[in-house]
Motif scaffolding. Structure first.
Motif, PDB file in Angstrom:
ATOM      1  N   TYR A  49       0.792  -1.338   0.002  1.00 49.35           N
ATOM      2  CA  TYR A  49       0.077  -0.058   0.060  1.00 49.35           C
ATOM      3  C   TYR A  49       0.993   1.455  -0.229  1.00 49.35           C
ATOM      4  N   TYR A  50       1.936   1.267   0.502  1.00 51.73           N
ATOM      5  CA  TYR A  50       2.760   2.485   0.534  1.00 51.73           C
ATOM      6  C   TYR A  50       3.585   2.738  -0.818  1.00 51.73           C
ATOM      7  N   CYS A  51       3.699   1.900  -1.658  1.00 50.86           N
ATOM      8  CA  CYS A  51       4.649   1.802  -2.588  1.00 50.86           C
ATOM      9  C   CYS A  51       4.113   2.268  -3.946  1.00 50.86           C
ATOM     10  N   LEU A 106      16.212  -8.475   0.455  1.00 47.83           N
ATOM     11  CA  LEU A 106      14.580  -8.509   0.699  1.00 47.83           C
ATOM     12  C   LEU A 106      14.365  -7.886   1.733  1.00 47.83           C
ATOM     13  N   ARG A 107      13.726  -6.780   1.830  1.00 44.09           N
ATOM     14  CA  ARG A 107      13.434  -6.110   3.203  1.00 44.09           C
ATOM     15  C   ARG A 107      12.271  -6.900   3.632  1.00 44.09           C
ATOM     16  N   HIS A 108      12.202  -7.042   5.090  1.00 40.94           N
ATOM     17  CA  HIS A 108      11.231  -7.819   5.690  1.00 40.94           C
ATOM     18  C   HIS A 108      10.106  -6.707   5.883  1.00 40.94           C
ATOM     19  N   GLU A 109      10.529  -5.468   5.882  1.00 35.76           N
ATOM     20  CA  GLU A 109       9.436  -4.507   5.836  1.00 35.76           C
ATOM     21  C   GLU A 109       9.226  -4.041   7.256  1.00 35.76           C
ATOM     22  N   THR A 110       8.443  -5.088   8.309  1.00 39.27           N
ATOM     23  CA  THR A 110       8.212  -4.944   9.334  1.00 39.27           C
ATOM     24  C   THR A 110       8.165  -6.389  10.047  1.00 39.27           C
ATOM     25  N   GLY A 163      15.652   2.702   5.730  1.00 43.08           N
ATOM     26  CA  GLY A 163      15.391   4.159   5.061  1.00 43.08           C
ATOM     27  C   GLY A 163      14.142   4.864   5.689  1.00 43.08           C
ATOM     28  N   PRO A 164      14.027   6.040   5.951  1.00 47.93           N
ATOM     29  CA  PRO A 164      12.781   6.711   6.090  1.00 47.93           C
ATOM     30  C   PRO A 164      11.682   6.337   5.109  1.00 47.93           C
ATOM     31  N   PHE A 165      10.371   5.893   5.788  1.00 46.34           N
ATOM     32  CA  PHE A 165       9.185   6.216   4.846  1.00 46.34           C
ATOM     33  C   PHE A 165       8.949   7.680   4.283  1.00 46.34           C
ATOM     34  N   ILE A 166       8.718   7.508   2.922  1.00 49.61           N
ATOM     35  CA  ILE A 166       8.417   8.782   2.220  1.00 49.61           C
ATOM     36  C   ILE A 166       7.206   8.652   1.611  1.00 49.61           C
ATOM     37  N   PRO A 167       5.850   9.666   1.765  1.00 47.66           N
ATOM     38  CA  PRO A 167       4.628   9.381   1.085  1.00 47.66           C
ATOM     39  C   PRO A 167       4.972   9.144  -0.284  1.00 47.66           C
TER      40      PRO A 167
HETATM   41  N1  5AD Z   1       9.047   5.245   1.292  1.00 47.06           N
HETATM   42  C1  5AD Z   1      10.123   4.698   1.555  1.00 47.06           C
HETATM   43  N2  5AD Z   1      10.398   3.510   1.053  1.00 47.06           N
HETATM   44  C2  5AD Z   1       9.688   2.809   0.340  1.00 47.06           C
HETATM   45  N3  5AD Z   1       9.990   1.612  -0.179  1.00 47.06           N
HETATM   46  C3  5AD Z   1       8.831   1.126  -0.799  1.00 47.06           C
HETATM   47  N4  5AD Z   1       7.951   2.399  -0.898  1.00 47.06           N
HETATM   48  C4  5AD Z   1       8.576   3.301   0.174  1.00 47.06           C
HETATM   49  C5  5AD Z   1       8.172   4.518   0.421  1.00 47.06           C
HETATM   50  N5  5AD Z   1       6.973   5.251   0.221  1.00 47.06           N
HETATM   51  C6  5AD Z   1      11.060   0.550   0.145  1.00 47.06           C
HETATM   52  C7  5AD Z   1      10.447  -0.685   0.652  1.00 47.06           C
HETATM   53  C8  5AD Z   1      10.989  -1.690  -0.454  1.00 47.06           C
HETATM   54  C9  5AD Z   1      12.046  -0.850  -0.949  1.00 47.06           C
HETATM   55  C10 5AD Z   1      12.530  -1.382  -2.515  1.00 47.06           C
HETATM   56  O1  5AD Z   1      11.667   0.434  -0.997  1.00 47.06           O
HETATM   57  O2  5AD Z   1      11.087  -0.876   1.761  1.00 47.06           O
HETATM   58  O3  5AD Z   1      11.246  -2.893   0.026  1.00 47.06           O
END
Ligand code: 5AD
Length: 344
Positions: free
Chosen positions: A65-67, A157-161, A228-232
């Protein structure tokens, strides 16, 4: 908790949570980054390793959903690089000094296992002194084995959470943390150098979730960790959420360096996107890898995981010279080496 952590380099989940609760305390952050840098220097010196990143397809069957390149985003223009285009990126990257190529893509069924293996074989044939890293998502044990036999050295392969509930809230039904973890263990068993990792500040994420991520990394013992930080991204349901914190990301980089002393730890593109000197700060927190983009300029714009991703505009071309300067300003130096993980 900081004293205990600096002494033992290992904590329980509850203890990590207590440690993380101090992330805004600059004194604690400084002590962590000093120890992280000391440890990095012990294993790797002041070297910053480069990975030439080739984003070869942005088709993806998943819908995280975030990507920004999730399957459900009809506004994303899609592309695939041809085998020749991929090889051209490698040639260019080799000339620039890269000795690792990262093939990253969405989960794109068009690239069958056979096609993927053929590309790996060609790269390893033409660049025998280089490492090939794959970052193409969840596959079967047999697929991973085929890629390994074709010559792939590493897998991201990030586990993401590491929290079930948060994982389910960020991903559609059909994806599962259990499967994700199984993939990581499969990759380890097959002898890949494995990279896991997570986003910092993902929607709904708390410090307790992050403590679980640390415990998972401690258990998995990956050779690499991508944080890395989440970015919308504007075309996702999290488009109006706020981005993750730079300081918390740096704090976590230091914690991970101390916990996994010989880990290869990138100062990620997301860190550099959110803060123009984010990657330098990453190096000063214990990171030792940078992953500049080698994809053709016209494709980069389309590999938009989140808004304003760096490297997508002509004028900000990430030359090795500019990255070398960044490394230098953090007291480090960019090197032209494979940069394999030191085995403990
Ligand atoms: N913000 C930051 N990182 C993101 N990824 C995917 N979408 C976002 C986002 N909105 C990261 C995920 C994925 C990697 C390729 O990019 O962690 O594993």
């Amino acid at each position: 908790m900081i004293d205990k952590f600096l002494e033992s380099h290992k904590l329980s989940g509850a203890e990590y949570l207590t440690l993380l609760e101090g992330w805004e305390n600059q004194d604690i952050a400084r002590r962590l980054s000093q120890e992280a840098v000391r440890i990095r220097d012990h294993y790797y010196g002041r070297k910053i390793f480069t990975r030439g990143l080739i984003e070869f397809t942005n088709y993806c069957k998943n819908n995280c959903y975030y990507c920004g390149i999730r399957n459900g985003n009809r506004n994303a223009g899609r592309y695939r690089l041809t085998e020749e285009e991929i090889l051209k990126c490698c040639h260019m990257g080799y000339e620039m000094g890269h000795r690792t190529f990262v093939l990253q893509g969405g989960e794109d069924p068009w690239f069958t296992d056979e096609k993927t293996a053929a590309i790996i074989r060609r790269i390893k044939g033409e660049f025998p002194d280089c490492a090939v890293t794959l970052s193409i998502g969840e596959k079967s044990y047999e697929s991973y084995r085929l890629f390994r036999e074709a010559g792939a050295d590493r897998y991201l392969l990030r586990h993401e959470t590491a929290d079930e509930t948060l994982y389910r809230s960020l991903h559609p039904a059909g994806m599962s943390l259990k499967r994700r973890k199984q993939c990581l263990y499969d990759l380890k068993e097959l002898g890949y150098q494995v990279g896991a990792g997570f986003m910092v500040g993902a929607p709904g994420q708390t410090l307790a979730h992050l403590a679980k991520d640390l415990v998972f990394l401690q258990e998995l013992q990956p050779q690499m960790a991508g944080i890395g930080p989440f970015i919308p991204h504007h075309d996702t349901k999290y488009g109006d959420e706020k981005a993750g914190s730079i300081e918390l990301t740096l704090f976590l980089l230091s914690v991970i360096r101390i916990m996994l002393p010989a880990v290869l730890l990138p100062a990620t593109t997301a860190l550099g996107t959110l803060d123009p000197t984010g990657r330098e700060k990453g190096f000063m927190a214990g990171a030792n890898v940078v992953m500049p983009n080698l994809s053709p300029m016209e494709n980069r714009r389309l590999y938009e995981l989140y808004d304003n991703k760096i490297g997508t505009r002509e004028e900000e071309g990430e030359s090795m010279e500019s990255l070398a300067k960044r490394a230098q300003s953090a007291g480090c130096r960019l090197v032209s080496e494979r940069g394999d993980a030191v085995m403990l």
